[in-house]
Write a protein that holds these residues in place. Structure first.
Motif: not given
Length: 412
Positions: A178-186
């Motif tokens: 993705y062209p963005f960062e990921r902060d958390a996931a479920i």
């Protein structure tokens, strides 16, 4: 209007269609095309990626030989919804895997023909984990439809190859698609709608023993591998028990065997009238959070060497297949608190974080610095079983809770 009133028919239709795809290893592509088309039709911006076998071969979970990692035509798909000012808020990933294990025997009907009865669904992938994936999709749609005053982005992922070490998730963790960062996931694995913050690792080892053949009528002239294997099996059980006492973790005290050792496959001998002169056993060894696969392997290698030194057989004990590193996040991570808050709002009990004796794709995201919690419908005991079944109400509750958790996390 309740979630069930608004979305149940569409969610049920989505699940029914998704479960009709045979998505065993290597067969994920048709289902993924359907998932991507469905997400695009619902207004998601979609992304697609395939793993690179050479990149995965450098990862500790996978075999060192890229030729042993099948990645061709095994796409993973992500769909993104934006809220308010997406750059001003957080990004949360809701993740599920599309692949399922082979059906095997023991089914009353076609494993890929959904059977709806008595409020339950029976089909391969019902619990592990197509209903969890569907819950993620409709949680995102529900949140968008409610028009919350929040900023951020919500990503729904359908990844391939989880059962083979997490091919799609590992690729996404190693090289952000993705062209963005990921902060958390479920990750919506079947957790009985409770938060799981620690997953166990596993070491896969193949044992080969070689003795000396002889005619069965004069078996004393041979060297059977069976007594040596029995000594090894007992030694493995003893080490399993020792580790259960010595390697402690507060979240694993509920399990009678916290770090199981399982001889899952065994083949010995060549002919009934000959002394068994060869044996192959495939063994799964549990790895606790806080340990590494490498250090546990050294411990078992040492114990095996001690036992084999007292026999007259030759021995090899080597890794094979996929290795799972354990993973754990802190109980006070914001994404965990968001899940707990949503559970409370939905009237769900059991909000205390738990652990699992299995592995999951969460480990790849945790390793990449993305705090990840497991939360989804269904019971892990149904995973990989014949007549795999899930209670439909659990799917509805999970999807509504995931929507509430996403809103809570993005609003913070």
């Amino acid at each position: 209007m309740t979630f069930a009133t608004t979305w149940e028919a569409d969610l049920k239709s989505f699940v029914d269609e998704l479960c009709r795809f045979d998505t065993t290893a290597g067969n994920e592509a048709p289902a993924q095309r359907w998932v991507r088309d469905t997400l695009e039709s619902a207004g998601f911006e979609t992304y697609r990626w395939e793993a690179d076998a050479e990149t995965l071969a450098d990862h500790p979970s996978f075999p060192d030989d890229p030729a042993e990692i099948e990645t061709t035509d095994r796409p993973s798909v992500g769909g993104v919804l934006e809220f308010g000012d997406p750059d001003a808020g957080r990004t949360l990933v809701l993740n599920g895997h599309i692949d399922v294990v082979p059906a095997g025997s023991g089914w009353e009907g076609d494993p890929f023909e959904p059977r709806w009865a008595d409020g339950s669904l029976t089909v391969r992938g019902a619990a592990d984990m197509k209903c969890g994936l569907a819950a993620c999709v409709f949680a995102a749609r529900h949140l968008e439809a409610s028009s919350p005053e929040i900023d951020g982005q919500l990503v729904v992922e359908s990844v391939a190859g989880e059962e083979e070490g997490g091919i799609g998730a590992a690729a996404a963790a190693l090289d952000n698609p993705y062209p963005f960062e990921r902060d958390a996931a479920i990750v919506a694995e079947p957790t009985d709608c409770s938060p799981v913050i620690a997953t166990e690792g596993s070491l896969m080892k193949r044992l080969r023993l070689e003795g000396r053949s002889a005619h069965a009528a004069m078996r004393w002239r041979g060297e059977s591998v069976l007594p040596a294997f029995e000594r090894i099996r007992r030694a493995l059980e003893e080490l399993e028990a020792e580790r259960g006492e010595r390697v402690t973790h507060p979240l694993y005290e509920e399990f009678p065997i916290p770090w199981p050792v399982c001889v899952g496959r065994l083949e010995a001998g060549r002919w009934a009238s000959s002394v068994a002169d060869e044996l192959v056993a495939e063994i799964r060894i549990g790895v606790a959070p806080g340990e590494t696969v490498d250090e546990v392997e050294r411990e078992f290698d040492r114990r095996l060497a001690e036992v084999v030194a007292e026999t007259d057989v030759d021995c090899e004990f080597e890794r094979f297949s996929i290795q799972f590193e354990p993973a754990e996040i802190e109980a006070d991570e914001p994404v965990v608190r968001a899940v707990q808050s949503a559970m409370t709002a939905q009237g769900l009990g059991g909000t205390n974080p738990r652990a699992g004796t299995y592995g999951a794709d969460s480990r790849h995201y945790v390793e990449a610095g993305i705090p990840t919690v497991l939360f989804g419908p269904g019971n892990i005991e149904q995973a990989h079983f014949p007549d795999e079944t899930i209670a439909w109400d659990d799917v509805l509750v999970a999807s509504e809770t995931l929507a509430a958790a996403a809103e809570s996390y993005l609003a913070a």
